[in-house]
Design a protein around this motif. Structure first.
Motif, PDB file in Angstrom:
ATOM      1  N   GLY A   1     -46.255   7.268   8.168  1.00 52.61           N
ATOM      2  CA  GLY A   1     -45.614   8.301   7.365  1.00 52.61           C
ATOM      3  C   GLY A   1     -46.603   9.098   6.531  1.00 52.61           C
TER       4      GLY A   1
ATOM      5  N   TYR B   1     -44.094  12.512   7.048  1.00 54.66           N
ATOM      6  CA  TYR B   1     -42.656  12.244   7.157  1.00 54.66           C
ATOM      7  C   TYR B   1     -42.443  10.942   7.927  1.00 54.66           C
TER       8      TYR B   1
ATOM      9  N   THR C   1     -35.155  12.782   9.877  1.00 51.39           N
ATOM     10  CA  THR C   1     -36.518  12.980   9.407  1.00 51.39           C
ATOM     11  C   THR C   1     -36.536  13.109   7.887  1.00 51.39           C
ATOM     12  N   VAL C   2     -37.348  12.278   7.234  1.00 50.23           N
ATOM     13  CA  VAL C   2     -37.405  12.238   5.772  1.00 50.23           C
ATOM     14  C   VAL C   2     -38.849  12.476   5.328  1.00 50.23           C
ATOM     15  N   PRO C   3     -39.098  13.404   4.407  1.00 51.89           N
ATOM     16  CA  PRO C   3     -40.465  13.642   3.943  1.00 51.89           C
ATOM     17  C   PRO C   3     -40.963  12.507   3.061  1.00 51.89           C
TER      18      PRO C   3
ATOM     19  N   ARG D   1     -42.638  11.268  -0.174  1.00 49.77           N
ATOM     20  CA  ARG D   1     -42.782  11.810  -1.524  1.00 49.77           C
ATOM     21  C   ARG D   1     -43.596  10.832  -2.374  1.00 49.77           C
TER      22      ARG D   1
ATOM     23  N   THR E   1     -39.722   7.105   0.441  1.00 48.81           N
ATOM     24  CA  THR E   1     -39.122   7.702   1.642  1.00 48.81           C
ATOM     25  C   THR E   1     -37.613   7.463   1.649  1.00 48.81           C
TER      26      THR E   1
ATOM     27  N   CYS F   1     -33.802   8.158   1.759  1.00 48.11           N
ATOM     28  CA  CYS F   1     -33.195   9.192   2.596  1.00 48.11           C
ATOM     29  C   CYS F   1     -32.173  10.034   1.826  1.00 48.11           C
TER      30      CYS F   1
END
Length: 395
Positions: free
Chosen positions: A273, A278, A287-289, A291, A314, A316
């Motif tokens: 990731g 992501y 799809t999760v960015p 952070r 991460t 969601c």
């Protein structure tokens, strides 16, 4: 055909937004409460949007919206113990009165379903499975009847952003109740309830302080493990890790093999990731960015330590699943870190230091042995958490 469907859906969504002013006026008319009308209208639009596929007759969209408005206002009146100030008869464009409920999809009326005791109990259990942040805002909004604007100001969010967060909470509830996660959710819940007061002492030392044996609960059948330190985790709800990984942990009955598997998963999942920026959500596959921020659900021992701003988040925004790791956990999950833990089972985490490495700001994460003069350190780039170097010192 798919293109046509998308065009129609897009047009309908645009029409829903154009209905906002009329819906606000209608909510105010039904409830007699202008202050709550904005919040109720926002709830109407969100429900209409999420149930757009249930609109059976596009030509009767306005009546359908009126019916949803009626239901939302009735729910508000029922929860607050108030009566609508006017009969629930609405008018169509020709001025003819009609009962808005007649235009609701038969399987849409949530009020009927919520009257069943079994579903109410199921909703209670499902709420308990939601991430703390999502559960808290949903309870404050829908159970405690906190106005949307007030709740947004309280948590420091924009009303529109909070409204979407609440909608995602509803979607997460629906996934838990009716989706493919329902069986796993039920198994997880039963395990948590069964083991809530069944913490047992393990043979493993806390890697934060190196002074206490970890307490743990493990379910080999569900693929779930939790551990906490009796000193570092002072709050009753705090844990060092709470990992539900059926594909990784199912069948593992001992704590150290389970935690080693969790750490190997952390190394692969977050390593990939951080490299791509992501991840695919472990629950809904969206799809999760990645952070670089502290999650709201972080335990108190993390919020009050030098680890405060050093987390990989991460979680969601689509299904509401909670997924994050502290940077030092990611450091320990590396193969070199696992080897150091194997050789020095009693170690502690030193304060994370901000340094300069390779001409750029960096973070130095170090674990040191409690019994021997040995340490394992990892250098991370400050902004991206990219690994710059690892080194082990043995004396």
């Amino acid at each position: 055909m798919d293109k046509q469907i998308l065009q129609v859906t897009s047009a309908l969504e645009g029409e829903l937004l154009s209905e906002r002013a009329r819906i606000v006026q209608l909510c105010a008319s039904i409830t007699g409460n202008v202050d709550i009308a904005e919040d109720l209208a926002q709830e109407v639009l969100l429900e209409a949007w999420s149930h757009l596929h249930m609109l059976r007759d596009v030509d009767k969209q306005k009546q359908w919206m009126n019916g949803i408005t009626r239901n939302v206002c009735l729910r508000w009146a029922r929860r607050t113990g108030r009566e609508p100030v006017q009969p629930l008869l609405l008018q169509d464009e020709d001025g003819d009165e009609y009962n808005a409920a007649d235009f609701l999809a038969d399987d849409y009326d949530i009020e009927v379903a919520l009257e069943h005791k079994e579903l109410i109990e199921l909703l209670d259990r499902a709420l308990a499975l939601l991430p703390v942040e999502t559960r808290t805002v949903m309870i404050q909004r829908y159970i405690e009847e906190t106005p949307l604007a007030e709740l947004a100001a309280r948590i420091g969010a924009r009303p529109n952003a909070l409204a979407m967060r609440l909608q995602r909470g509803k979607l997460a509830l629906r996934n838990l109740l009716t989706g493919e996660l329902s069986h796993e959710a039920q198994a997880w819940l039963e395990f948590v309830r069964k083991t809530a007061s069944e913490w047992e002492e393990t043979s493993l030392w806390c890697v934060l302080c190196g002074q206490q044996r970890l307490l743990g609960t493990i379910d080999a059948q569900a693929g779930f493990v939790r551990v906490k330190c009796p000193v570092c985790c002072s709050h009753p709800d705090d844990v060092i890790t709470s990992s539900y990984l059926p594909q990784t942990l199912r069948g593992i009955q001992s704590y150290k093999p389970a935690l080693r598997r969790v750490l190997r998963w952390v190394d692969t999942f977050y390593g990939s990731g951080l490299e791509r920026g992501y991840v695919a959500c472990t629950h809904c596959d969206k799809t999760v960015p990645v952070r670089y921020e502290l999650p709201i659900t972080a335990p108190t021992w993390l919020k009050g330590s030098s680890r405060l701003h050093h987390t990989i988040n991460t979680s969601c925004p689509f299904c509401g699943s909670d997924n994050w790791a502290a940077l030092d956990c990611y450091a320990l999950a590396a193969p070199e870190g696992l080897r150091f833990w194997q050789k020095h089972p009693r170690m502690r985490l030193l304060p994370i230091n901000e340094v300069e490495a390779q001409g750029r700001p960096a973070l130095l994460v170090t674990f040191e042995s409690v019994k021997e003069r040995a340490s394992f350190s990892t250098l991370f780039e400050r902004e991206t958490y990219r690994k710059l170097d690892t080194f082990t010192e043995e004396n």
